[in-house]
Design a protein around this motif. Structure first.
Motif: not given
Length: 435
Positions: A241-269
């Protein structure tokens, strides 16, 4: 078992139509937006307030312009869907998507058209599910089955496939809600899974890169974060998504949210991927991608905030403003620092220290970059940019944001105002004038 059977087949078909607002549309359809005039045409009435001895004045061009611009595009999608003109709708979504056309607030027009196209079906289902326990006679299937028939007529159309898949995911969330799994009735969880399974079946036939479609890439991200997947899969989808539309800040913001431990990630990731995003997009954002990835994550999670590389984050905010100094972005970052991160202390010492430092950055943003006020952003910032927030009255919501912003600005310039100076925001930023 067929999808309809898994989704409680005995439910009756939908008969009543949801009537959307009637909006005037120009002949050129998606190209018309009721957006504010260019910044140099400052013909708006300033927001003024008596703050002590001096006075504070800042232009406030049409507080709900961005919302009305979105409504225009959504109404266009809704109109074409109701007319069953899927060929034209698909062509317009494809054209605006490939052009990466966005509103002044940065929302992709293709996303808005697609949302409008499915809004009748989703609204009807949400209405039926508002209590979480729909009447057994509630007609929940007709709308999505009608869209499935459209897809059957256009099996190779990636735009229509994306709209139908998005509708299934929206309906899945309508069934499930946002509570913990143990709080969701079994029937609702099964409906959620059935809708997401069907969305996955539809989307697997289309590759976002092959189609050059950020809309399709965003749908793949919504699918993986909704039904689950490994952190590697989540990152891979967001990378696309970010590669296709790197000017779209929403893609970066959404990834950060979904990399939280409460979703699918970890603080380190989360930290790793924020740094990787900054490296990949340095030519475009400088260090800004690190700040975008962390933007919502640290607002939602105290531990993520406590672990933040503060200097890197603040450098990222500066780099964003150097590259995107439009007033929407300026208001977004100022409101985020002042209203979101400057909110009530959490009681976690390390977290509160970080939040205080970020809140203090609003001072420089306002003094260096702010020339006009966008109240809706301040209102959303005060509520943590909650995507599930329902705004019943845009004017009242904007008024609350305006009040928050004016209070902040009056406090920021309290010494100047107390000395009898007036603070007037111009095209060059805030200026002090003798009373």
């Amino acid at each position: 078992m067929a999808f309809a059977e898994r989704l409680m087949a005995p439910l009756a078909q939908l008969r009543d139509k949801i009537t959307g607002p009637q909006l005037s549309l120009a002949q050129d359809g998606v190209l018309q937006t009721h957006e504010p005039a260019a910044p140099h045409a400052r013909d708006t009435t300033p927001v003024s307030t008596d703050a002590g001895v001096g006075d504070l004045s800042i232009p406030c061009p049409d507080p709900t312009a961005e919302e009305r611009a979105r409504d225009i595009h959504q109404a266009r999608g809704l109109k074409l869907a109701r007319l069953d003109d899927w060929t034209r709708l698909s062509a317009e979504i494809t054209r605006t998507g490939k052009a990466r056309q966005k509103t002044l607030g940065g929302t992709p027009v293709a996303d808005l058209l697609a949302f409008g196209a499915r809004s009748d079906v989703v609204s009807a289902a949400e209405h039926a599910l508002i209590s979480g326990r729909p009447d057994p006679k509630a007609p929940l299937m007709a709308g999505i089955e009608a869209l499935e028939r459209v897809l059957a007529d256009h099996p190779d159309n990636p735009v229509i496939a994306t709209i139908v898949a998005q509708t299934h995911m929206d309906l899945g969330w309508a069934w499930r809600g946002t509570g913990w799994d143990v709080e969701v009735p079994l029937r609702n969880r099964e409906a959620f899974s059935a809708h997401f399974d069907r969305a996955g079946d539809i989307l697997m036939e289309f590759d976002p890169k092959d189609e050059d479609s950020p809309l399709l890439a965003a749908a793949h991200c919504a699918l993986i974060t909704g039904r689950g997947g490994s952190v590697r899969e989540v990152v891979s989808r967001y990378d696309m998504w970010m590669e296709l539309d790197p000017k779209n800040a929403r893609a970066f913001r959404a990834m950060g949210t979904h990399l939280l431990p409460r979703w699918h990630g970890s603080y380190e990731r989360l930290e790793l991927e924020a740094r990787r995003a900054a490296g990949r997009t340095y030519d475009l954002w400088g260090s800004g991608a690190y700040a975008w990835v962390m933007f919502d994550a640290i607002a939602q999670d105290s531990e993520a905030c406590a672990r933040l590389d503060l200097d890197f984050f603040l450098d990222g905010l500066t780099d964003i403003l150097k590259r995107a100094s439009d007033q929407h972005t300026v208001n977004l970052l100022a409101a985020y620092c002042a209203n979101t991160m400057g909110a009530t202390p959490t009681g976690h010492d390390e977290t509160d220290y970080i939040r205080i430092q970020i809140a203090a950055a609003a001072d420089e943003i306002v003094r260096e970059y702010l020339t006009e006020l966008h109240p809706m952003l301040w209102a959303h910032a005060a509520r943590g940019f909650d995507n599930g927030l329902r705004v019943r009255c845009a004017d009242k919501f904007a008024a609350s944001g305006q009040a928050d912003a004016v209070r902040y600005l009056s406090q920021l310039f309290r010494r100047e105002l107390a000395a009898g100076k007036s603070v007037v925001f111009t095209d060059d930023g805030p200026e002090l004038q003798s009373g």
